[in-house]
Design a protein around this motif. Sequence first.
Motif, PDB file in Angstrom:
ATOM      1  N   GLN A  50       0.825  -1.200   0.000  1.00  0.00           N
ATOM      2  CA  GLN A  50       0.000   0.000   0.000  1.00  0.00           C
ATOM      3  C   GLN A  50       0.869   1.265   0.000  1.00  0.00           C
ATOM      4  O   GLN A  50       2.023   1.228   0.425  1.00  0.00           O
ATOM      5  N   PHE A  52      -8.915  -1.812  -6.546  1.00  0.00           N
ATOM      6  CA  PHE A  52      -8.342  -1.860  -5.215  1.00  0.00           C
ATOM      7  C   PHE A  52      -8.363  -3.285  -4.687  1.00  0.00           C
ATOM      8  O   PHE A  52      -8.802  -4.214  -5.357  1.00  0.00           O
ATOM      9  N   SER A  53      -7.885  -3.425  -3.458  1.00  0.00           N
ATOM     10  CA  SER A  53      -7.905  -4.698  -2.741  1.00  0.00           C
ATOM     11  C   SER A  53      -7.256  -5.801  -3.580  1.00  0.00           C
ATOM     12  O   SER A  53      -6.147  -5.647  -4.078  1.00  0.00           O
ATOM     13  N   PHE A  54      -7.978  -6.942  -3.751  1.00  0.00           N
ATOM     14  CA  PHE A  54      -7.409  -8.075  -4.475  1.00  0.00           C
ATOM     15  C   PHE A  54      -6.972  -7.707  -5.890  1.00  0.00           C
ATOM     16  O   PHE A  54      -6.063  -8.313  -6.448  1.00  0.00           O
ATOM     17  N   ASP A  86       2.591 -11.915  -3.669  1.00  0.00           N
ATOM     18  CA  ASP A  86       2.030 -11.010  -2.664  1.00  0.00           C
ATOM     19  C   ASP A  86       3.106 -10.566  -1.676  1.00  0.00           C
ATOM     20  O   ASP A  86       4.091 -11.279  -1.421  1.00  0.00           O
ATOM     21  N   ASP A 142     -18.083  -9.832  -1.909  1.00  0.00           N
ATOM     22  CA  ASP A 142     -17.391  -9.105  -2.973  1.00  0.00           C
ATOM     23  C   ASP A 142     -16.816 -10.053  -4.023  1.00  0.00           C
ATOM     24  O   ASP A 142     -16.428 -11.190  -3.719  1.00  0.00           O
ATOM     25  N   ASP A 166     -13.884 -11.307  -5.995  1.00  0.00           N
ATOM     26  CA  ASP A 166     -12.434 -11.326  -5.788  1.00  0.00           C
ATOM     27  C   ASP A 166     -11.758 -12.040  -6.940  1.00  0.00           C
ATOM     28  O   ASP A 166     -12.370 -12.840  -7.660  1.00  0.00           O
ATOM     29  N   GLN A 176      -2.282 -10.447   7.323  1.00  0.00           N
ATOM     30  CA  GLN A 176      -2.356  -8.991   7.168  1.00  0.00           C
ATOM     31  C   GLN A 176      -1.313  -8.264   8.009  1.00  0.00           C
ATOM     32  O   GLN A 176      -1.645  -7.531   8.953  1.00  0.00           O
ATOM     33  N   SER A 215      -1.918  -4.125   8.126  1.00  0.00           N
ATOM     34  CA  SER A 215      -3.069  -3.589   8.854  1.00  0.00           C
ATOM     35  C   SER A 215      -3.203  -4.198  10.243  1.00  0.00           C
ATOM     36  O   SER A 215      -3.746  -3.575  11.158  1.00  0.00           O
TER      37      SER A 215
END
Length: 462
Positions: free
Chosen positions: A136, A179-181, A205, A293, A295, A390, A393
Motif C-alpha cells: 500500500q 483496489f484490494s485483491f 504477494d 465481494d 475477488d 495482514q 493492517s
Amino acid sequence: MVSPEASTMAKHALLRNRASLCFSDACLFLGGVLMALLLVWSFSSFAYPPSASQTLAASSSSAAAEAPPECAAAAAAPPRDSEESDNFYDDPELSYSMERPMRGWDEKRREWLRQHPSLASGEGGRERVVLVTGSQPSPCKNKIGDHLLLRFFKNKVDYCRLHGCDVFYNNVLLQPQMFSFWAKYPVVRAAMLAHPEAEWIWWIDSDALFTDMDFELPLERYKGHNLVVHGWTNLIYEKKSWTSINAGVFLIRNCQWSMDFMDVWAGMGPQSPEYERWGHVLRSTFADKLFPDSDDQSALIYLLLTQKDRYGDKIYVENEYYFEGYWEGIVGTLPNITREYEDMDRRPPALRRRHAEKASRYYAARRAEAEAEAGAARKRPFVTHFTGCQPCSGNHNQMYSGESCWNGMVKALNFADNQVLRRYGYVRPDLMDSAVVKPIPFDYPAGGDDGGGGDGGGEGAR
C-alpha cells in the motif's frame, strides 16, 4: 630523432620554397619538392607517438577534436542493440492502463526483441523472469507492519539476486478504482510493457516469502502454458471450492493471450459496472465463499469452471511443490527441516564446503541430488504465504491469533535468511531471535551438536 619543433619548421620552409619556385616559373621542380615534403612529413610522423599524430590529424574535425582516439572509434561503431528504429514505444496511442486493450502485442514484442538481440534471453539462455510485488502507498497501521514488509521484500531481493531475476516493487495504486485483491493486475500489465525482454512476469504477494533459496522455477515444465497457479484440480472441478486455487502467487507469460485473459479476468473487478453482479454470481457458485465481494481468486476459478475449453489448456495448476504454501502447515516444520539439512550436510563432503555466493547454483544442484537420495520429506517449502495474517493492517483472520502470525513470520523469515547469511559466514542459531548471529563452524563437532541451540536454525556447514 627530429624534435616536433624542427619538423614543423622544416614543413614551413618547404612550403615557402614551393611558393617562390612557382612564382619564378620554376614549377618543374614541384614534383621533387612534393616528394621531399612527403619524406619530411613521414619522418615527423614517425617521431611523434601514434596517439599524438592521430590527435593532430584529427584536429581539423570539430567532432573529434576533443575526444581521445579510442572514444571516437567507439562512437563510430554501431551498437548491437539500437533504439534508432521505430517500435511500439513510439506509438502515441500506446497505453499502460488496463482501460485500453492491447492489440498485436506478440508482434510488437517480437520486433522490439529483434532490435535488442542481446536481451532476448537471460543468463545461461534461460527465459527472463521479472518478479513483481508491492504494498500500500501509506505507512502500516500495525506497529511492526512496515518492518515485516521490509524483511519480506529483502527476502525477494535476495532470491532474485541469487537466481538472476529482475524485481519491481510497487507501492502505489496505478488504477485507484482497482483496489484490494485487484490492485495487482494493473501492475502486472504495466510490467509486461516495461519489460518486453521478459518471458514471464511473476507476481508474489507482499506477505509471501521464499523459504527455499536454492530452488529454481521449472520453466521447462510450463511450455505450452501461459498462466501458472498453485491449486488442486479436484477441488476446482469436483468440489467447486473458492480455495482450490490461490491467486496471491502466479506466473504469467508475457504474450497477447495473457493480455486478453487479464482483460476478461479483471472484467469482474471493481472498475467494472458489473462488479456487484459478479459478486452475487461468485457467491452463489462457491458454497464455501463467505464474503459477498467479487475477488480475483474466485473469478479465476469461475473462468476455469465455465470456460475450461477456452482457458484450461493454457493454465497450469501446480501442486507438485510449494509454488505457494499455506503458512500454518509449514512454520511448525521449519526447525526439523533445519536439523535434517544439517544432517544431510554432514555426509557429502561437497556440501560442507564454503563457497562464493556466485557459485550457489552449483551447490544447489549438489544439494538437490542429496535431497533426492534423502527423500522428498526433507525438502524445504519453496514459497510460504501468510494468507490471512495482514502484517500491515494487523487485521488478521480470527481463525488464529495475531501472535501466531507475527511469530510465524519471524521464524520463516529467519529460516530463509539463514540460507543467505550462510554464504556470508554467519547464521542465526535461534529462529525466534532475529538479532543474534554466530559464525558458521568450519565443520561439525563429532557428536553432531552444532552448538546452535534454540530451534536448530544453524544451517551451519563449511
